[in-house]
Design a protein around this motif. Structure first.
Motif, PDB file in Angstrom:
ATOM      1  N   UNK A   7       0.815  -1.200   0.000  1.00 14.70           N
ATOM      2  CA  UNK A   7       0.000   0.000   0.000  1.00 14.70           C
ATOM      3  C   UNK A   7       0.852   1.254   0.000  1.00 14.70           C
ATOM      4  N   UNK A   8       0.271   2.292  -0.560  1.00 17.19           N
ATOM      5  CA  UNK A   8       0.852   3.629  -0.455  1.00 17.19           C
ATOM      6  C   UNK A   8       0.610   4.125   0.971  1.00 17.19           C
ATOM      7  N   UNK A   9       1.602   4.773   1.539  1.00 23.24           N
ATOM      8  CA  UNK A   9       1.451   5.338   2.880  1.00 23.24           C
ATOM      9  C   UNK A   9       1.743   6.829   2.833  1.00 23.24           C
ATOM     10  N   UNK A  10       1.255   7.526   3.839  1.00 20.83           N
ATOM     11  CA  UNK A  10       1.485   8.967   3.934  1.00 20.83           C
ATOM     12  C   UNK A  10       2.020   9.286   5.321  1.00 20.83           C
ATOM     13  N   UNK A  11       3.132  10.033   5.355  1.00 17.99           N
ATOM     14  CA  UNK A  11       3.721  10.487   6.612  1.00 17.99           C
ATOM     15  C   UNK A  11       3.481  11.989   6.722  1.00 17.99           C
ATOM     16  N   UNK A  12       2.576  12.402   7.609  1.00 20.49           N
ATOM     17  CA  UNK A  12       2.258  13.831   7.686  1.00 20.49           C
ATOM     18  C   UNK A  12       3.359  14.611   8.392  1.00 20.49           C
ATOM     19  N   UNK A  13       3.450  15.919   8.118  1.00 19.84           N
ATOM     20  CA  UNK A  13       4.428  16.747   8.834  1.00 19.84           C
ATOM     21  C   UNK A  13       4.007  16.909  10.294  1.00 19.84           C
ATOM     22  N   UNK A  14       5.000  17.011  11.157  1.00 24.92           N
ATOM     23  CA  UNK A  14       4.720  17.235  12.573  1.00 24.92           C
ATOM     24  C   UNK A  14       4.779  18.722  12.884  1.00 24.92           C
ATOM     25  N   UNK A  15       5.687  19.406  12.220  1.00 22.37           N
ATOM     26  CA  UNK A  15       5.797  20.855  12.362  1.00 22.37           C
ATOM     27  C   UNK A  15       5.676  21.493  10.983  1.00 22.37           C
ATOM     28  N   UNK A  16       5.805  22.793  10.899  1.00 20.10           N
ATOM     29  CA  UNK A  16       5.693  23.511   9.637  1.00 20.10           C
ATOM     30  C   UNK A  16       7.057  23.799   9.016  1.00 20.10           C
ATOM     31  N   UNK A  17       8.111  23.234   9.585  1.00 21.01           N
ATOM     32  CA  UNK A  17       9.439  23.497   9.053  1.00 21.01           C
ATOM     33  C   UNK A  17       9.724  22.620   7.845  1.00 21.01           C
ATOM     34  N   UNK A  18      10.565  23.136   6.909  1.00 19.89           N
ATOM     35  CA  UNK A  18      10.965  22.403   5.703  1.00 19.89           C
ATOM     36  C   UNK A  18      11.520  21.034   6.049  1.00 19.89           C
ATOM     37  N   UNK A  19      12.308  20.971   7.154  1.00 22.14           N
ATOM     38  CA  UNK A  19      12.984  19.728   7.517  1.00 22.14           C
ATOM     39  C   UNK A  19      11.994  18.659   7.986  1.00 22.14           C
ATOM     40  N   UNK A  20      10.766  19.042   8.251  1.00 19.27           N
ATOM     41  CA  UNK A  20       9.774  18.083   8.753  1.00 19.27           C
ATOM     42  C   UNK A  20       8.496  18.201   7.926  1.00 19.27           C
ATOM     43  N   UNK A  21       8.601  17.917   6.654  1.00 22.43           N
ATOM     44  CA  UNK A  21       7.464  18.024   5.744  1.00 22.43           C
ATOM     45  C   UNK A  21       6.795  16.672   5.562  1.00 22.43           C
ATOM     46  N   UNK A  22       5.610  16.696   5.005  1.00 22.52           N
ATOM     47  CA  UNK A  22       4.915  15.458   4.715  1.00 22.52           C
ATOM     48  C   UNK A  22       5.460  14.785   3.466  1.00 22.52           C
ATOM     49  N   UNK A  23       5.295  13.473   3.408  1.00 20.27           N
ATOM     50  CA  UNK A  23       5.712  12.740   2.213  1.00 20.27           C
ATOM     51  C   UNK A  23       4.890  11.470   2.047  1.00 20.27           C
ATOM     52  N   UNK A  24       4.821  11.015   0.812  1.00 17.37           N
ATOM     53  CA  UNK A  24       4.175   9.758   0.465  1.00 17.37           C
ATOM     54  C   UNK A  24       5.248   8.668   0.336  1.00 17.37           C
ATOM     55  N   UNK A  25       4.888   7.445   0.698  1.00 20.51           N
ATOM     56  CA  UNK A  25       5.797   6.309   0.570  1.00 20.51           C
ATOM     57  C   UNK A  25       5.215   5.365  -0.473  1.00 20.51           C
TER      58      UNK A  25
END
Length: 225
Positions: A7-25
């Protein structure tokens, strides 16, 4: 044919900083003879020329950070996302919308085409990076829907596949349209280097005639296995 082996997964951002952005797996991506799992990040690069994009690649990839891609890899990721789509999954819908919106921004890639006055042209993937590689092929030809072009094998060189139905299925999934190719229609008098990029509105573009000085954003990816 769609598969459900993972399955495709999604990791949401925890903060609003560039270093902690959301991404799809996206698992099971086939690229350059290998199968890998990739993260596709929600923030695209700032608008930049292809040469600047190459510099960005060389700065970020050695650090283990997300990096821009050539056309075959971003297409392979989109293809696998389509194959793994679950119509009832919010993550699948979110990923499809992200790819469509990204293509609507006319993204650059690290793929370029050097049109030659004679003989074969040269396709350059990972343009001016330490991972650069070349494919010599006849790229010059008509602009048209890909199912109408006489030289369908050129798609293998540009996208990593020449399966017309499969390419259009992915295009329909992304943009509800088929895909067209744009390129130099006849041999130039001197070498003419162009960028290959994408676009999506009334149709989905594979544009192999983009000005190298044009500034556009690009997708950012990271292989994680």
């Amino acid at each position: 044919m769609k598969t459900k082996e993972s399955k495709i997964a999604y990791h949401p951002p925890i903060t609003k900083f560039w270093e902690d952005e959301g991404y799809f797996i996206i698992p099971g991506v086939f690229h350059k003879g290998e199968i890998g799992t990739y993260r596709l990040f929600e923030q695209m690069t700032p608008k930049m020329t292809q040469d600047k994009l190459s510099e960005f690649y060389e700065q970020e990839k050695p650090k283990g950070n997300p990096y821009p891609t050539g056309a075959p890899l971003i297409w392979a990721i989109a293809k696998k996302a389509y194959e793994l789509e679950d119509p009832n999954s919010k993550t699948s819908k979110k990923l499809r919308k992200f790819i469509q919106t990204g293509f609507q921004r006319y993204p650059n890639t690290l793929t370029s085409v050097i049109y030659s006055p004679s003989g074969k042209d040269r396709i350059v993937h990972n343009h001016r990076t330490s991972d650069e590689y070349f494919i010599d092929a006849h790229v010059v030809g008509p602009n048209d829907w890909i199912n109408e072009i006489p030289d369908k094998n050129i798609l293998e060189k540009l996208l990593g596949t020449s399966n017309i139905k499969q390419i259009n299925d992915v295009s329909q999934w992304i943009n509800k349209t088929n895909i067209r190719i744009w390129r130099l229609n006849s041999k130039p008098k001197t070498k003419d280097e162009r960028v290959a990029g994408f676009g999506a509105y009334d149709w989905l573009d594979l544009n192999c005639y983009r000005d190298p000085l044009r500034e556009c954003p690009a997708f950012r990816v990271l292989r994680v296995d």
